[in-house]
Design an enzyme around this catalytic site. Structure first.
Site, PDB file in Angstrom:
ATOM      1  N   THR A  29      14.217  47.590  52.791  1.00  0.00           N
ATOM      2  CA  THR A  29      12.922  48.091  53.253  1.00  0.00           C
ATOM      3  C   THR A  29      11.867  47.903  52.172  1.00  0.00           C
ATOM      4  OG1 THR A  29      13.933  49.723  54.731  1.00  0.00           O
ATOM      5  CG2 THR A  29      11.685  50.177  54.003  1.00  0.00           C
ATOM      6  N   GLY A  30      10.639  47.599  52.589  1.00  0.00           N
ATOM      7  CA  GLY A  30       9.542  47.462  51.646  1.00  0.00           C
ATOM      8  C   GLY A  30       8.935  46.077  51.680  1.00  0.00           C
ATOM      9  N   ASP A  81      17.674  43.960  48.891  1.00  0.00           N
ATOM     10  CA  ASP A  81      16.704  45.046  48.991  1.00  0.00           C
ATOM     11  C   ASP A  81      15.812  45.038  47.754  1.00  0.00           C
ATOM     12  OD1 ASP A  81      15.412  47.277  49.946  1.00  0.00           O
ATOM     13  OD2 ASP A  81      17.181  48.576  49.954  1.00  0.00           O
ATOM     14  N   ASP A  84      11.770  49.961  43.132  1.00  0.00           N
ATOM     15  CA  ASP A  84      10.530  50.405  42.488  1.00  0.00           C
ATOM     16  C   ASP A  84      10.601  50.230  40.982  1.00  0.00           C
ATOM     17  OD1 ASP A  84       9.181  51.425  44.919  1.00  0.00           O
ATOM     18  OD2 ASP A  84      10.890  52.789  44.949  1.00  0.00           O
ATOM     19  N   GLY A  96      10.442  54.450  47.275  1.00  0.00           N
ATOM     20  CA  GLY A  96       8.997  54.491  47.456  1.00  0.00           C
ATOM     21  C   GLY A  96       8.592  54.336  48.908  1.00  0.00           C
ATOM     22  N   GLU A 103      19.053  53.278  52.874  1.00  0.00           N
ATOM     23  CA  GLU A 103      19.297  52.163  51.965  1.00  0.00           C
ATOM     24  C   GLU A 103      20.601  52.381  51.195  1.00  0.00           C
ATOM     25  OE1 GLU A 103      14.715  50.728  50.960  1.00  0.00           O
ATOM     26  OE2 GLU A 103      15.617  52.363  49.812  1.00  0.00           O
TER      27      GLU A 103
END
Length: 228
Positions: A29-30, A81, A84, A96, A103
């Site tokens: 994610t992100g 993945d 941060d 974050g 995750e």
């Protein structure tokens, strides 16, 4: 590659090259993970993706990636993945994007985990980025006080702050809340990880220790490979 976005894209594309036909792949994610998902979809492989958030699931589906759920797939061959912060021995701070629990569940179910990031995410010690701590919504104010005690045990005299967006508490995909602890510098990540996990009401935290097998970091001079 001077911009952070260019570096993230390069790292994501390098990670997509690691995926082989027939694999089951954990999808992070992100913003950096989004570049990976796009690069993976462009390869047109026959794979199954296991998303770590609803946002990632929506992106992957829109790009034609077949999805499976954790617990339904037999195993996860590779998870890619973002992070941060990337510290010594590939210790990480994640969360974050408020998806740290999902995750971590996917990471721990994976045979191999690769973290991707831009150069600014690499640090000499963890802690400059506030540490996310996911908590159950019920009685979260009391849980926050217990978190303060756990932080104090690790010589971190700080109070975590409830994460807000537009004046309302941020909720994870699982309906939990996030507190952020501005540690500054975490001298002993393992000690802090254990202390936080012992607090009733804490679901999990953003310290990912001894989980990453490799990092692909985009830099102005290209993608650098790091190992623990």
């Amino acid at each position: 590659m001077s911009s952070a976005d260019d570096q993230k894209r390069a790292a994501g594309e390098a990670a997509a090259a690691l995926v082989e036909n027939g694999m089951t792949v954990g999808l992070g994610t992100g913003s950096t993970s989004a570049w990976f998902v796009k690069a993976l979809a462009a390869r047109g492989l026959d794979i199954v993706g296991v998303p770590t958030s609803l946002a990632t699931a929506e992106l992957a589906q829109s790009l034609g990636i077949r999805l499976g759920e954790l617990g339904q797939v037999k195993s996860i061959d590779l998870t890619v993945d973002g992070a941060d912060e990337i510290g010594p021995a590939l210790s990480l701070i994640k969360g974050g994007g408020a998806a740290l629990l999902r995750e971590k569940l996917v990471w721990e179910a994976s045979r191999r985990c690769v973290v991707i990031a831009d150069a600014e995410k690499r640090v000499a010690s963890l802690g400059k980025f506030p540490l996310p701590i996911e908590v159950v919504a019920f009685g979260h104010e009391t849980t926050a006080l217990r978190i303060c005690d756990a932080l104090a045990e690790c010589d971190l005299g700080i109070a975590p702050r409830l994460r807000l967006k537009d004046g309302a508490p941020v909720k994870t995909d699982g309906g939990n809340l996030i507190y952020d602890a501005a540690c500054g510098r975490i001298e002993d990540p393992a000690q802090l990880a254990d202390a936080l996990k012992s607090v009733t009401g804490v679901v999990d935290h953003g310290l990912f220790l001894d989980l990453a097998d490799m990092a692909l970091v985009g830099t102005p001079d290209g993608v650098v490979t790091l190992e623990p």
